[in-house]
Design an enzyme around this catalytic site. Structure first.
Site, PDB file in Angstrom:
ATOM      1  N   ASP A  76     -24.475 -57.134  39.530  1.00  0.00           N
ATOM      2  CA  ASP A  76     -24.118 -57.022  40.944  1.00  0.00           C
ATOM      3  C   ASP A  76     -25.397 -57.109  41.787  1.00  0.00           C
ATOM      4  OD1 ASP A  76     -25.276 -54.523  40.419  1.00  0.00           O
ATOM      5  OD2 ASP A  76     -23.321 -53.575  40.157  1.00  0.00           O
ATOM      6  N   ASP A  78     -27.465 -55.523  45.017  1.00  0.00           N
ATOM      7  CA  ASP A  78     -27.570 -54.398  45.955  1.00  0.00           C
ATOM      8  C   ASP A  78     -28.597 -54.714  47.022  1.00  0.00           C
ATOM      9  OD1 ASP A  78     -25.754 -52.774  44.495  1.00  0.00           O
ATOM     10  OD2 ASP A  78     -27.340 -52.379  43.040  1.00  0.00           O
ATOM     11  N   ASP A 162     -34.755 -44.539  40.266  1.00  0.00           N
ATOM     12  CA  ASP A 162     -34.905 -43.915  38.944  1.00  0.00           C
ATOM     13  C   ASP A 162     -36.068 -44.471  38.116  1.00  0.00           C
ATOM     14  OD1 ASP A 162     -33.546 -46.319  38.609  1.00  0.00           O
ATOM     15  OD2 ASP A 162     -32.057 -45.534  37.208  1.00  0.00           O
TER      16      ASP A 162
HETATM   17  P1  ATP Z   1     -26.712 -52.490  36.437  1.00  0.00           P
HETATM   18  O1  ATP Z   1     -25.982 -52.719  37.729  1.00  0.00           O
HETATM   19  O2  ATP Z   1     -27.114 -53.737  35.748  1.00  0.00           O
HETATM   20  O3  ATP Z   1     -26.046 -51.508  35.544  1.00  0.00           O
HETATM   21  P2  ATP Z   1     -28.663 -51.311  38.180  1.00  0.00           P
HETATM   22  O4  ATP Z   1     -30.095 -50.927  37.963  1.00  0.00           O
HETATM   23  O5  ATP Z   1     -28.409 -52.308  39.271  1.00  0.00           O
HETATM   24  O6  ATP Z   1     -28.118 -51.800  36.801  1.00  0.00           O
HETATM   25  P3  ATP Z   1     -26.898 -49.589  39.617  1.00  0.00           P
HETATM   26  O7  ATP Z   1     -26.131 -48.428  39.099  1.00  0.00           O
HETATM   27  O8  ATP Z   1     -26.192 -50.766  40.136  1.00  0.00           O
HETATM   28  O9  ATP Z   1     -27.864 -49.999  38.421  1.00  0.00           O
HETATM   29  O10 ATP Z   1     -27.897 -49.012  40.698  1.00  0.00           O
HETATM   30  C1  ATP Z   1     -28.623 -49.844  41.593  1.00  0.00           C
HETATM   31  C2  ATP Z   1     -30.010 -49.272  41.813  1.00  0.00           C
HETATM   32  O11 ATP Z   1     -29.910 -47.971  42.418  1.00  0.00           O
HETATM   33  C3  ATP Z   1     -30.837 -49.042  40.556  1.00  0.00           C
HETATM   34  O12 ATP Z   1     -31.496 -50.219  40.146  1.00  0.00           O
HETATM   35  C4  ATP Z   1     -31.803 -47.965  40.991  1.00  0.00           C
HETATM   36  O13 ATP Z   1     -32.852 -48.489  41.775  1.00  0.00           O
HETATM   37  C5  ATP Z   1     -30.919 -47.108  41.915  1.00  0.00           C
HETATM   38  N1  ATP Z   1     -30.268 -46.004  41.188  1.00  0.00           N
HETATM   39  C6  ATP Z   1     -29.060 -46.029  40.580  1.00  0.00           C
HETATM   40  N2  ATP Z   1     -28.756 -44.846  40.047  1.00  0.00           N
HETATM   41  C7  ATP Z   1     -29.791 -44.032  40.329  1.00  0.00           C
HETATM   42  C8  ATP Z   1     -30.077 -42.654  40.063  1.00  0.00           C
HETATM   43  N3  ATP Z   1     -29.211 -41.899  39.380  1.00  0.00           N
HETATM   44  N4  ATP Z   1     -31.259 -42.145  40.526  1.00  0.00           N
HETATM   45  C9  ATP Z   1     -32.110 -42.910  41.224  1.00  0.00           C
HETATM   46  N5  ATP Z   1     -31.900 -44.192  41.507  1.00  0.00           N
HETATM   47  C10 ATP Z   1     -30.772 -44.770  41.074  1.00  0.00           C
HETATM   48 MG    MG Z   2     -26.512 -52.889  39.905  1.00  0.00          MG
END
Ligand code: ATP
Ligand code: MG
Length: 457
Positions: A76, A78, A162
């Site tokens: 996705d 963001d 994170d």
């Molecule tokens: P994917 O979507 O491929 O699972 P992602 O890194 O994009 O991985 P998301 O859950 O979509 O994960 O979160 C988007 C972004 O938000 C992350 O890349 C990170 O920067 C931030 N993020 C998500 N969860 C947390 C958390 N629990 N604490 C701090 N930052 C977070």
């Molecule tokens: Mg994501």
């Protein structure tokens, strides 16, 4: 792989200034990387453009940039901006503010959803906040952030993400990458590193423990030792996370194509016992079948996902909890309950123990129970039972479950093969197969005992 996209990366990390200051702001210019804005999701680009045209800062951030730099397909896209949620909402017709603990804006374009997050301030400044800001940021006694809506600059925002590799900001208009925490270096070194003090960051949001394991498994990266060291000790903090969020996280762990690798890392980091204590206990007691069925179920799930076949949480949970159900059901049978009542009681007990950890929705617990109780019915194939069973809406899952049990080492007298042949056979052959089966009827011994009891009475 990252090296393909990041040109001359080592040049940057030899810079003295960067080594001196961990939060230095590194900007990669268009000629220094080969991220191409043309490969990005048009809708996400549109959101960034609209925000920038309205004089806000806006970037693509997080997993999409990490994955693109690694040559992977992002799940996705963001967007991060300095516009506050109500300002974002005002700019996009089909948008809504969601979340309370952590407000974001969902901008909808047909079936595509873009998540827009306002830059958050670093929560470690909590003690210095004004009264108004205190209402937007709340922390429990354990350090858990129960509300995180204090807005800040891009640099603040980077420090509260994170992992370093998840804190890369891409401006698709200027075609520049912004890195405040050496995420590019960690991407190049294949390292998972949490931003800030690991224990504090895990306390603020224990789901970060699971995220470390998930991304290490997904990317095959090593976990930095400071990030890794406190993990097992802090695993208990997962009990502070809401149970629906825990359920969602288990699905991301087990149903994203790297379930087996995720399970192994969870076990290694001491997290599996927090997520699935019943299964974990049996595995720790040396029950080989319990570990084999978990590994086999996740191996099969990973394969199914790779070949784009359907997978359901009900099947995975049913598999992971099956040895626990069997064990308790056996105890009930030994106490004199019928096999089906024993299985039913065991199923209720095992599900009842799991729900306070991961809130499995009812539609899945119903399916789990059906898969389990069909295990008692699949061996009974006489008369027209086989035909009726094969028409049961949950037959396919129950049959796959039988195959899984056999793959994991249960001895079921060739039951799986029988059903495989039965499904491939024509009607005549099916009839023949059924006729060749030994009778399902209970043995005479039972009725003799009943007669005997009657005489006694
Ligand atoms: P994917 O979507 O491929 O699972 P992602 O890194 O994009 O991985 P998301 O859950 O979509 O994960 O979160 C988007 C972004 O938000 C992350 O890349 C990170 O920067 C931030 N993020 C998500 N969860 C947390 C958390 N629990 N604490 C701090 N930052 C977070
Ligand atoms: Mg994501």
């Amino acid at each position: 792989m990252a090296t393909i996209v990041l040109k001359r990366l080592s040049k940057f990390f030899n810079r003295d200034a960067l080594q001196q200051d961990a939060v230095n702001h590194l900007v990669m210019q268009p000629h220094e990387h080969s991220l191409n804005p043309k490969v990005l999701c048009n809708r996400a680009l549109e959101v960034v453009r609209v925000l920038q045209d309205n004089h806000f800062e806006a970037y693509l951030v997080g997993g999409c940039i990490r994955d693109l730099l690694l040559g992977l397909n992002p799940k996705d896209f963001d967007v991060a901006t300095n516009a506050e949620p109500h300002e974002v909402k005002h700019l996009f017709r089909r948008s809504r503010i969601v979340g309370r603990r952590f407000q974001i804006v969902h901008v909808q374009f047909g079936r595509t959803l873009i998540e827009v997050t306002t830059f958050r301030s670093n929560s470690t400044k909590i003690n210095n906040l004004s009264k108004n800001k205190n209402r937007r940021l709340q922390q429990s006694a354990s350090g858990l952030l129960t509300r995180d809506n204090v807005f800040g600059s891009i640099k603040d925002d980077a420090s509260r993400r994170d992992l370093t590799i998840n804190a890369l900001y891409y401006d698709p208009v200027k075609n520049t990458i912004h890195d405040f925490s050496q995420g590019l270096k960690d991407l190049d070194d294949r390292t998972i590193r949490i931003i800030g003090d690991p224990a504090t960051r895990y306390r603020e949001d224990p789901v970060r423990l699971l995220r470390v394991a998930r991304f290490a498994a997904k990317l095959g990266f090593n976990v930095d030792s400071k990030t890794l060291n406190p993990m097992a000790k802090m695993a208990e903090n997962l009990s502070h996370v809401s149970t629906p969020r825990m359920f969602d996280e288990t699905l991301k762990l087990f149903m994203s194509g790297q379930g087996l690798a995720s399970f192994r890392l969870l076990a290694e980091y001491g997290l599996f016992a927090q997520i699935m204590p019943q299964a974990s206990r049996l595995i720790e007691q040396g029950d080989h079948f319990a570990s084999r069925i978990v590994e086999q179920a996740l191996t099969n799930t990973d394969l199914r996902i790779r070949s784009k076949k359907k997978v359901t949480p009900a099947f995975i949970y049913a598999a992971l909890l099956w040895p626990s159900v069997q064990k308790i059901a056996l105890d009930y049978e030994n106490q004199g309950h019928s096999p089906s009542l024993a299985l039913n009681k065991a199923a209720s007990e095992v599900i009842g123990n799991q729900i306070p950890i991961t809130a499995i929705p009812r539609r899945f617990t119903v399916a789990m129970r059906e898969i389990w109780s069909l295990q008692l019915m699949l061996p009974k194939r006489g008369g027209n039972k086989a035909k009726r069973l094969s028409e049961h809406p949950r037959f396919r899952a129950a049959y796959d479950f039988t195959l899984l049990r056999e793959q994991a080492g249960e001895s079921l007298n060739g039951l799986g093969d029988w059903w495989t042949t039965y499904q491939e056979a024509g009607e005549d052959k099916q009839q023949e197969m059924v006729e060749m089966l030994p009778s399902d009827r209970p043995r005479k011994r039972r009725s003799r005992r009943r007669k005997h009891q009657k005489t006694d009475a």
